[in-house]
Design an enzyme around this catalytic site. Structure first.
Site, PDB file in Angstrom:
ATOM      1  N   GLU A   1       0.826  -1.210   0.000  1.00 53.65           N
ATOM      2  CA  GLU A   1       0.000   0.000   0.000  1.00 53.65           C
ATOM      3  C   GLU A   1       0.864   1.265   0.000  1.00 53.65           C
ATOM      4  O   GLU A   1       0.546   2.234  -0.677  1.00 53.65           O
ATOM      5  CB  GLU A   1      -0.944   0.009   1.212  1.00 53.65           C
ATOM      6  CG  GLU A   1      -2.092  -0.960   1.090  1.00 53.65           C
ATOM      7  CD  GLU A   1      -2.988  -0.656  -0.106  1.00 53.65           C
ATOM      8  OE1 GLU A   1      -3.055   0.502  -0.554  1.00 53.65           O
ATOM      9  OE2 GLU A   1      -3.619  -1.595  -0.616  1.00 53.65           O
TER      10      GLU A   1
ATOM     11  N   TYR B   1      -5.962   6.405   5.110  1.00 53.32           N
ATOM     12  CA  TYR B   1      -6.080   5.484   3.982  1.00 53.32           C
ATOM     13  C   TYR B   1      -5.332   4.168   4.260  1.00 53.32           C
ATOM     14  O   TYR B   1      -5.900   3.070   4.134  1.00 53.32           O
ATOM     15  CB  TYR B   1      -5.551   6.114   2.685  1.00 53.32           C
ATOM     16  CG  TYR B   1      -5.416   5.064   1.618  1.00 53.32           C
ATOM     17  CD1 TYR B   1      -6.526   4.595   0.942  1.00 53.32           C
ATOM     18  CD2 TYR B   1      -4.173   4.458   1.369  1.00 53.32           C
ATOM     19  CE1 TYR B   1      -6.425   3.567   0.013  1.00 53.32           C
ATOM     20  CE2 TYR B   1      -4.059   3.439   0.438  1.00 53.32           C
ATOM     21  CZ  TYR B   1      -5.190   2.993  -0.232  1.00 53.32           C
ATOM     22  OH  TYR B   1      -5.075   1.966  -1.127  1.00 53.32           O
TER      23      TYR B   1
ATOM     24  N   ASP C   1      -8.964   6.221  -1.380  1.00 52.80           N
ATOM     25  CA  ASP C   1      -7.891   6.873  -2.145  1.00 52.80           C
ATOM     26  C   ASP C   1      -8.492   7.520  -3.397  1.00 52.80           C
ATOM     27  O   ASP C   1      -9.723   7.582  -3.539  1.00 52.80           O
ATOM     28  CB  ASP C   1      -6.791   5.854  -2.507  1.00 52.80           C
ATOM     29  CG  ASP C   1      -7.279   4.799  -3.492  1.00 52.80           C
ATOM     30  OD1 ASP C   1      -8.499   4.750  -3.772  1.00 52.80           O
ATOM     31  OD2 ASP C   1      -6.443   4.030  -4.002  1.00 52.80           O
TER      32      ASP C   1
END
Ligand code: SF4
Length: 353
Positions: free
Chosen positions: A44, A127, A145
């Protein structure tokens, strides 16, 4: 228009169709093979500015070098930055390692499974916390996102500027409303995958979209003008001259940056402005180098998020080892182990040739 999805039947249809589509169309990505929180976290952070196809090689190399949170915490920072070389945003690599050290020290190496604990770690925001909690721990926590903002702006035919915090809050509420009772992680990844493969920024592939019958923007023929996104301020443009100063034994004058931009990375000597060959020679003399021989290395450009460097480069062969404050002479073997920003790739390639 900024409203959550209130129609329960529509919400259920979206969730069901999206999960079915994901099961049939998801890409085979290494961090999807097991729900390993460390792998999901690394992927990520890497994916935040980089396309998946591009980051795969980096991801595999990083996981090979640092297979566990403990190995990342214990590594010298220089090695972590070297492994990150080419990805940009080096502060992310530094924060990864800082967070890994906290996880080892305070959580015995287990990545936390609450939002409060995760966002207290360096480099982890809403996030990333949502992505780790939903994908690794199957908790119904939204990870919003740019992809997810775009998908919902279109699904809901919503004109809100997606750069506004309100858009993120509304989208998070919409995602919460759609989470299935089980498979929260698959649902998060399905949304990301739809945004990456089908509901793409330009020319969305509505004809292949599992949600085409539920999409309000498609119904009103507005999918091409959404999402609304306020233009960012234009990046500042700067001229720089890169002097690759090489002494008689082939060592190069380099410096470890301390500025916020590219902090901790190694650079060649740089002068402000675009110097001609003659001006570059004069500059070299002003540093104390006489009898230098200068060869042009061409122009290069590097775009950062807020600034653009336009560089002119010269190879400067000099005699002696005059030492400038902050700089040191680096031989080829040592240089190969240092993290040099991608901004200098054009000049580094010429050295290796
Ligand atoms: Fe995006 Fe088109 Fe699907 Fe709507 S129908 S969600 S605009 S791809």
């Amino acid at each position: 228009m900024c409203k959550p999805i209130v129609d329960a039947a529509r919400a259920k249809a979206i969730t069901t169709k999206l999960l079915c589509w994901y099961d049939e169309n998801k890409r085979d990505l290494p961090w999807r093979h097991a729900k390993e929180p460390y792998h999901i976290w690394i992927s990520e952070i890497m994916a935040q500015q980089t396309r998946i196809q591009f980051l795969l090689a980096y991801y595999n190399r990083f996981i090979t070098l640092f297979p566990t949170v403990e190995s990342l915490a214990a590594a010298p920072e220089e090695e972590v930055l070297k492994a990150w070389e080419g990805l940009g945003y080096y502060s992310r690599a530094k924060n990864l390692q800082k967070a890994a050290r906290v996880i080892v020290q305070d959580y015995s190496g287990r990545i936390p499974d609450t939002k409060e604990e995760l966002i207290a770690l360096p480099g982890i925001g809403e996030y990333t916390a949502g992505a780790i909690l939903s994908i690794a721990y199957d908790k119904p926590v939204p990870a919003v996102d740019g992809n997810v903002l775009r998908v919902f702006a279109r699904l809901e035919d919503d004109d809100t500027d997606i750069m506004q915090p309100a858009a993120k809050r509304t989208t998070a509420k919409r995602v919460e409303q759609l989470f299935p009772a089980a498979r929260a992680g698959c649902f998060t990844q399905a949304l990301m995958e739809l945004g990456a493969l089908v509901c793409i920024p330009q020319n969305p592939k509505c004809e292949n979209c599992p949600l085409v019958q539920d999409c309000y923007a498609f119904a009103s023929h507005r999918q091409h003008i959404l999402p609304i996104k306020a233009a960012k301020a234009a990046p500042k443009e700067c001229e720089k001259t890169v002097l690759v100063i090489v002494n008689e034994t082939g060592e190069i004058l380099m410096r470890q940056r301390s500025e916020t931009l590219l902090s901790g990375l190694w650079e060649f000597y740089m002068a402000e402005g675009r110097l001609t060959e003659r001006q570059a020679m004069e500059h070299l003399c002003s540093l104390g180098f006489v009898d230098g021989v200068i060869t042009p290395m061409g122009a290069a450009k590097h775009v950062f998020s807020h600034i653009i460097w336009h560089m002119t480069g010269y190879m400067c062969r000099v005699r002696g080892k005059i030492l400038l404050s902050d700089y040191c002479w680096v031989d080829a073997d040592t240089r190969a182990k240092l993290a040099v920003p991608a901004a200098f790739r054009h000049y580094v390639h010429q050295l290796s040739e």
